[in-house]
Design a protein around this motif. Structure first.
Motif, PDB file in Angstrom:
ATOM      1  N   ASN A 152      40.053  41.274  80.371  1.00  0.00           N
ATOM      2  CA  ASN A 152      39.029  40.591  79.582  1.00  0.00           C
ATOM      3  C   ASN A 152      38.399  39.435  80.354  1.00  0.00           C
ATOM      4  O   ASN A 152      39.101  38.683  81.030  1.00  0.00           O
ATOM      5  CB  ASN A 152      39.666  39.988  78.321  1.00  0.00           C
ATOM      6  N   ASP A 171      46.349  43.091  66.734  1.00  0.00           N
ATOM      7  CA  ASP A 171      46.332  44.249  67.623  1.00  0.00           C
ATOM      8  C   ASP A 171      46.844  45.438  66.819  1.00  0.00           C
ATOM      9  O   ASP A 171      47.700  45.278  65.951  1.00  0.00           O
ATOM     10  CB  ASP A 171      47.191  43.972  68.866  1.00  0.00           C
ATOM     11  N   VAL A 229      40.157  34.200  70.149  1.00  0.00           N
ATOM     12  CA  VAL A 229      39.906  33.379  71.328  1.00  0.00           C
ATOM     13  C   VAL A 229      38.657  32.550  71.051  1.00  0.00           C
ATOM     14  O   VAL A 229      37.619  33.090  70.659  1.00  0.00           O
ATOM     15  CB  VAL A 229      39.725  34.250  72.599  1.00  0.00           C
ATOM     16  N   PHE A 243      48.914  47.008  75.890  1.00  0.00           N
ATOM     17  CA  PHE A 243      49.243  47.345  74.496  1.00  0.00           C
ATOM     18  C   PHE A 243      50.187  48.548  74.448  1.00  0.00           C
ATOM     19  O   PHE A 243      49.837  49.616  74.957  1.00  0.00           O
ATOM     20  CB  PHE A 243      47.969  47.734  73.737  1.00  0.00           C
TER      21      PHE A 243
HETATM   22  O1  LIG Z   1      42.182  36.971  75.922  1.00  0.00           O
HETATM   23  C1  LIG Z   1      43.162  36.723  75.242  1.00  0.00           C
HETATM   24  O2  LIG Z   1      43.907  35.769  75.499  1.00  0.00           O
HETATM   25  C2  LIG Z   1      43.492  37.567  74.045  1.00  0.00           C
HETATM   26  C3  LIG Z   1      42.902  38.934  74.103  1.00  0.00           C
HETATM   27  C4  LIG Z   1      43.252  39.761  72.913  1.00  0.00           C
HETATM   28  O3  LIG Z   1      43.613  39.282  71.868  1.00  0.00           O
HETATM   29  C5  LIG Z   1      43.150  41.238  72.998  1.00  0.00           C
HETATM   30  O4  LIG Z   1      42.718  41.746  74.049  1.00  0.00           O
HETATM   31  O5  LIG Z   1      43.522  41.913  72.010  1.00  0.00           O
END
Ligand SMILES: O=C(O)CCC(=O)C(=O)O
Ligand SMILES: [Fe+2]
Length: 297
Positions: A152, A171, A229, A243
């Motif tokens: 990300n 999630d 975030v 995940f």
């Molecule tokens: O960038 C983050 O710290 C969290 C990202 C997140 O929650 C996700 O990718 O599901």
């Protein structure tokens, strides 16, 4: 500092077993220290993530979805500050290879991705096993489950301070291992009172988040944590999330260890695919889909 979430020392098991279980029931979230992923590999991976997300958009678009939502996510109207690349299964050499080829990774970048994928896959399985063991559920419970990977990027500026990088969500899978940015803050989790607390960066450590399937698997014991975030600093923030989720057609139900006369079964068996469809069709991204699947008794 780790905000106020619990800190679990992965080298101190089985002593930390109960603390891990408690953290996962109360918070659905904790910091993991002594996790065994080498610090140099973490920082090399972070550098690599920055380079991949800096690639021209026409190359990033080659990272297509292998399963719904697994590939490139461009900046959008809903999430103008957020962009991501993804790999649908870090446990599969073929999936890692496809990801690297799509993004024209150099040999040394490919090596870093392979090493990181291997280390994070092992860690994910290890934590899953430890958590299951803390309830007396032994064996390779998560064999054949899938480890998806998302990198990300948040393009934060002075003007965007106070706005959202990623909106409130849970999630969908069982657990998430997050390498949050070691310098840039922004991650927030909801505590038991319903308030968001900031998770301060802590170099060299990882964050463990539990997802919706953890709640189903544990017959309601494990807590799926709401998080988001926020933009708090005018700089780029990078993070790497892995995940752990069930195969899409697996029937999900809590093992017998969680069900007795005091704890009747909360959810009728369903597949992960069905659950994901329910979540996305109803835009139920913050755990609400679980309510729709509760047994009516
Ligand atoms: O960038 C983050 O710290 C969290 C990202 C997140 O929650 C996700 O990718 O599901
Ligand atoms: Fe998340």
């Amino acid at each position: 500092m780790a905000g106020q979430i619990p800190v679990i020392d992965l080298e101190d098991f089985p002593r930390e077993s109960e603390k891990l279980r408690e953290a996962c029931e109360k918070w659905g979230c904790c910091r993991i220290i002594n996790h065994g992923v080498p610090p140099t590999l973490m920082s090399e991976m972070k550098t690599l993530v920055g380079s991949l997300l800096d690639l021209p958009v026409e190359i990033k678009r080659r990272n297509t979805d292998a399963v719904a939502g697994s590939g490139y996510m461009a900046r959008s109207e809903v999430n103008p500050l957020y962009e991501a690349l993804g790999l649908y299964d870090v446990g599969s050499a073929e999936a890692v290879d496809t990801f690297c080829s799509q993004l024209e990774a150099f040999p040394h970048q490919r090596k870093t991705i392979e090493l990181y994928a291997e280390a994070i896959y092992k860690l994910t399985m290890n934590i899953g096993r430890k958590l299951a063991m803390s309830y007396g559920v032994a064996g390779d419970v998560f064999n054949g489950w899938n480890c998806q990977f998302r990198i990300n990027k948040y393009s934060f500026t002075q003007e965007t301070i106070g706005s959202s990088g990623v909106q409130i969500h849970t999630d969908s899978g069982f657990l998430t291992i997050l390498q949050d940015d070691e310098n840039v803050s922004g991650l927030e989790v909801m505590d038991q009172s319903g308030s968001f607390i900031a998770i301060d960066p802590w170099p060299g450590t990882l964050v463990l988040n539990l997802g919706d399937i953890a709640t189903v698997w544990s017959n309601g014991r494990l807590h799926t944590v709401k998080h988001r975030v926020q933009c708090r600093e005018a700089t780029t923030r990078l993070s790497i999330a892995t995940f752990l989720a069930p195969p899409k057609d697996m029937l999900l139900e809590a093992p017998p260890e969680f069900v007795d006369s005091q704890h009747p079964r909360l959810y009728a068996p369903f597949t992960y695919e069905h659950f994901r469809n329910l979540r996305s069709a109803g835009k139920l991204h913050a755990g609400e889909a679980l309510e729709l699947l509760r047994c009516k008794n």
